[in-house]
Design an enzyme around this catalytic site. Structure first.
Site, short mmCIF file in Angstrom:
data_model
loop_
_atom_site.label_atom_id
_atom_site.label_comp_id
_atom_site.label_asym_id
_atom_site.label_seq_id
_atom_site.Cartn_x
_atom_site.Cartn_y
_atom_site.Cartn_z
N CYS A 75 -1.90 81.60 113.26
CA CYS A 75 -1.16 82.86 113.15
C CYS A 75 -1.77 83.74 112.06
O CYS A 75 -1.90 83.32 110.89
CB CYS A 75 0.29 82.57 112.87
SG CYS A 75 1.28 84.03 112.47
N CYS A 78 0.62 84.37 109.18
CA CYS A 78 0.75 83.16 108.35
C CYS A 78 -0.43 83.04 107.40
O CYS A 78 -0.27 82.68 106.23
CB CYS A 78 0.86 81.93 109.24
SG CYS A 78 2.26 81.92 110.36
N TRP A 416 -15.10 71.61 81.23
CA TRP A 416 -14.64 72.99 81.40
C TRP A 416 -15.33 73.92 80.39
O TRP A 416 -15.77 75.03 80.73
CB TRP A 416 -13.13 73.10 81.24
CG TRP A 416 -12.35 72.68 82.43
CD1 TRP A 416 -11.54 71.59 82.57
CD2 TRP A 416 -12.27 73.37 83.69
NE1 TRP A 416 -10.98 71.54 83.82
CE2 TRP A 416 -11.40 72.64 84.53
CE3 TRP A 416 -12.85 74.54 84.19
CZ2 TRP A 416 -11.10 73.03 85.83
CZ3 TRP A 416 -12.55 74.94 85.49
CH2 TRP A 416 -11.70 74.19 86.29
N ASN A 487 -4.59 74.14 84.96
CA ASN A 487 -3.63 73.97 83.86
C ASN A 487 -2.19 74.03 84.37
O ASN A 487 -1.32 73.27 83.93
CB ASN A 487 -3.84 75.05 82.80
CG ASN A 487 -5.05 74.78 81.93
OD1 ASN A 487 -5.58 73.66 81.92
ND2 ASN A 487 -5.49 75.78 81.20
N TRP A 505 -4.17 80.20 79.67
CA TRP A 505 -5.05 80.51 78.54
C TRP A 505 -5.81 81.81 78.81
O TRP A 505 -6.20 82.07 79.97
CB TRP A 505 -6.02 79.34 78.37
CG TRP A 505 -6.89 79.42 77.16
CD1 TRP A 505 -6.61 78.99 75.91
CD2 TRP A 505 -8.21 79.98 77.13
NE1 TRP A 505 -7.67 79.25 75.08
CE2 TRP A 505 -8.67 79.85 75.81
CE3 TRP A 505 -9.04 80.57 78.07
CZ2 TRP A 505 -9.91 80.28 75.41
CZ3 TRP A 505 -10.28 81.02 77.69
CH2 TRP A 505 -10.72 80.88 76.37
#
Length: 816
Positions: A75, A78, A416, A487, A505
């Protein structure tokens, strides 16, 4: 109202059993088959995915209210609504004990009966299921629901307040409070802080903040309407909304925030002293941290990046995670090559580290073939070639990524940080590909990152939106927003460090300009200010060099490690060589020696003069004793004339088959080894040289027949003892063949060294039978055997003779 407030207040306490049950089915939902992952949502979206197996346990008789989206993956509406629903799930993450979000793909054939049972005929459809819904309940549909997060959030609060007797036990009261209730609040509730949100009747800030803080202990939130004049006058409230902290005894103070909005209130209240997430230990001080970690605590500035963290990340990444792959090939090899190339180009490291990264990158780029071994990769990584000023420090030394416990933060934080630094450094490069760093990170996480579920979540985010990145700034933004999504998902998880909670952050304290509020009161990021902050925070000039190990020490440790490895390798090779020699001796024992002629030919090929050798036989008249002299290593002017024919024969034999040598001497064939017994005694006990008159003359002895003998020079019995076989040497007496003093001294030294080596070789090998066989021919051995046999027979005859004589002389006694 008082009755309802009391009932709601008692429900503020979380029920551990019900939360545990909720956690169980949440874990089950995360482990659903891959068919569920084929829809519009994944486990990374914090949305419970319904199946025929779990739909009843999630929706019926549940302690939490549930919002369900019924959709079809084909859809178009959707698909367009799915990002909004994902954002709603992240926004309501802290509401989970009271309100949960779920979804079911009605396009999947296995879910067809589920959608029919709940009367689903169009997509997308949202339905609200109250807590403790009964069997047969089909939920309350949202009619014309809004397509934004704020409108959906308000719609859920409205439906949540429709609960009557089946109020969700984890949900605090949402109705306004009164001054009378506050007077007895601290008598019935054990909390340290009470936050009062003064607002107008149509405002949702107080109720939203109440649900935002329901997972935290030692704090409660109540909304106070503007019409509650007694409290408004008592506290002197003039702005709506505004937040005041109320304490026992009627004391109060206003909460200071940058903007009077939900997000700023929530962040400030969560940072109050004593406020902790339910089930989490309270934060500890630096003194406590020093004793709770395996390494001493290193004070650091939370607003700066440390090079020690980046180098520690490289060490763990390349020496720990990549080491898990013994053979690196295919996609893993491509991922490693891209990862090292990005590091070599954008990592802002020290010269020694950059030299190492460039060396590894050059090796990978020049590698030919579809696979490499980690051992080969590690040799380059450890600089086994000992290139100058090239090293990667070993071990980890976390500073900005320290955790209050050894299992908190550290390597994930370092990964990170490293990725952020690389994306920011790439923005300073000219003609850089915006996808270069992100692609390398994605492939590395996919192939090597140890946490496989984490790698799956990262891949889900990358698959969803990474391809839309088309500028270097967009790459920085994508990684930053993805980090905040992680996070949000991990906030409150067991992996969260209580001293370093998972927040969006940077915080308002770190970057106030990065946060702003929309016209409707919702939080919004100021992207221009956020980008400026990221470029400054992760720039190479802002990275601190504190706590780094000195480069001189790093290089010294590397050299020491390399030297020890070389010594260990040489020792191992020595042991293996000894084992091979022992095995060769067991399988191929030395039973023969080369001939005299082979020795002379070998000496000629080595550039030395031929040896003199005098052989004697006992075929000469007079019965004189025979002696053979063999000067091993001694030099003469030329070989004896009678030895030349034998040398020619020996040369042809040696060319056919060469025998091994032992410590400067060649083993003779047994059939040709005719040596006097005295020579062996002299050899074995290293007797000193016999003192013989130099003027004595002996005739030369030979093994040749009499008809073949030729006249040769007269030899004198020398003073030296042969070093190899201990035989007395025969030397010519002519004046023109005498050696000078220097040559004799040199020959004596060489013989002595040869004798020592020979003795050491025999003692080391311990082959007594082989030693006893040296110097004996088969004739000598046969004679010894014959003599031994004859002696035995003689003794036996004597024994029989005397025994018979004794019988004859025995007195015979006659019987009467």
């Amino acid at each position: 109202m008082a009755r309802r407030c009391g009932r709601a207040t008692s429900r503020f306490t979380l029920y551990s059993r019900e939360i545990a049950t909720l956690a169980v089915w949440l874990c089950l939902c995360l482990l659903l088959p891959s068919a569920v992952e084929a829809g519009l949502y994944t486990a990374s979206d914090q949305i419970v995915q319904l199946t025929p197996g779990n739909v009843e346990s999630v929706l019926l008789n549940s302690t939490a209210a549930t919002v369900v989206e019924f959709y079809a993956s084909w859809c178009g509406h959707c698909i367009a609504f799915s990002p909004v629903y994902k954002s709603l799930a992240r926004d309501l993450k802290e509401w989970k004990p009271a309100v949960d979000l779920a979804a079911v793909d009605c396009a999947a054939e296995e879910n067809r009966k589920v959608c029919i049972s709940y009367s689903i005929r169009g997509y997308p459809t949202l339905k609200f299921f109250h807590a403790y819904s009964k069997a047969g309940s089909t939920g309350k549909p949202f009619r014309d629901f809004p397509r934004d997060v704020r409108g959906l959030r308000h719609k859920i609060i409205d439906q949540l307040e429709t609960h009557s007797e089946t109020w969700p036990p984890a949900c605090p009261p949402l109705e306004p409070t009164s001054e009378a209730e506050l007077d007895s609040f601290f008598e019935t509730n054990n909390v340290q802080h009470l936050a009062l949100i003064f607002e107008e009747a149509k405002s949702y800030v107080g109720r939203e903040l109440t649900l935002d803080l329901l997972q935290f202990e030692n704090i409660a939130v109540r909304r106070v309407l503007k019409t509650e004049e007694g409290l408004v006058t008592k506290l002197g409230v003039t702005e709506f909304p505004s937040c005041y902290l109320y304490y026992p005894g009627g004391n109060f103070t206003r909460l200071k925030v940058k903007v009077e909005a939900r997000m700023f209130y929530s962040y400030a209240l969560q940072r109050l002293q004593g406020v902790v997430r339910s089930g989490k230990p309270p934060p500890v001080t630096t003194d406590g941290l020093t004793n709770s970690t395996e390494d001493p605590w290193r004070p650091f500035n939370r607003s700066r990046v440390y090079m020690a963290d980046l180098e520690s990340t490289l060490h763990y990444s390349l020496r720990m995670e990549v080491a898990a792959h013994t053979i690196i090939k295919g996609e893993a090899l491509i991922a490693l090559t891209k990862y090292i190339a990005v590091l070599a180009e954008y990592f802002p490291g020290r010269p020694v580290v950059m030299n190492l990264l460039k060396s590894v990158n050059s090796w990978l780029q020049n590698h030919i073939g579809g696979e490499i071994s980690y051992d080969a990769f590690k040799e380059i990584l450890d600089n086994s070639a000992q290139s100058p000023d090239t090293a990667l420090p070993e071990g980890v030394r976390w500073v900005g990524c320290q955790g209050s416990q050894p299992h908190f933060r550290r390597y994930p934080c370092g990964v990170w940080t490293l990725f952020h630094v690389l994306t920011v450094q790439a923005t300073n490069a000219e003609d850089s590909d915006p996808q270069e760093v992100l692609y390398a990170m994605r492939k590395y996480v996919q192939s090597f990152f140890g946490c496989r579920l984490c790698a799956e979540h990262f891949e889900n985010m990358a698959r969803e939106s990474m391809t839309d990145v088309d500028t270097l700034s967009a790459a920085v933004f994508w990684l930053w927003s993805s980090h905040n999504r992680v996070n949000n998902r991990l906030a409150g998880a067991l992996s969260e460090d209580p001293n370093f909670p998972k927040i969006q952050w940077p915080s308002p304290e770190m970057c106030p300009a990065c946060h702003m509020v929309k016209d409707n009161g919702d939080h919004q990021w100021n992207k221009d200010q956020a980008l400026s902050f990221l470029l400054s925070y992760f720039s190479s000039s802002s990275i601190l060099k504190d706590y780094l190990e000195d480069e001189v020490q790093i290089l010294a440790k590397q050299r020491e490690k390399h030297t020890s490895q070389q010594l260990a390798l040489e020792a191992q090779k020595h042991i293996e060589r000894k084992a091979r020699e022992a095995l060769d001796l067991m399988t191929h024992p030395l039973t023969s020696q080369p001939t005299v002629e082979e020795e002379e030919e070998e000496e000629e090929e080595e550039g030395e003069e031929p040896q003199d050798e005098a052989m004697a036989d006992e075929e000469e008249e007079g019965g004189e004793g025979a002696a053979a002299a063999d000067e091993i290593g001694g030099k003469t002017s030329e070989p004896s004339p009678w030895a030349k024919p034998e040398m020619e024969v020996g040369r042809s034999r040696r060319q056919a088959h060469r025998k091994p040598s032992i410590v400067g001497m060649r083993m003779r064939d047994v059939q040709e080894d005719i040596v006097d017994l005295d020579s062996f005694v002299n050899q074995h006990y290293k007797a000193k040289a016999l003192q013989v008159a130099a003027s004595s003359r002996v005739r030369p002895r030979t093994l040749q027949r009499k008809v073949e003998q030729e006249s040769g020079p007269v030899f004198g019995l020398g003073m030296e003892l042969d070093g190899g076989l201990g035989m007395v040497g025969l030397q010519p007496m002519e004046a023109d063949l005498e050696l000078d003093v220097a040559q004799q001294t040199k020959r004596l030294q060489k013989r002595e060294l040869t004798s020592q080596n020979f003795g050491e070789e025999l003692s080391r090998r311990g082959r007594w039978m082989s030693m006893l066989n040296i110097g004996f021919s088969k004739v000598d051995i046969s004679l010894c055997v014959i003599l031994y046999f004859m002696s035995t027979m003689c003794l036996l005859a004597m024994y029989v003779f005397f025994k018979n004589r004794l019988k004859l002389r025995r007195v015979k006694i006659s019987l009467p």
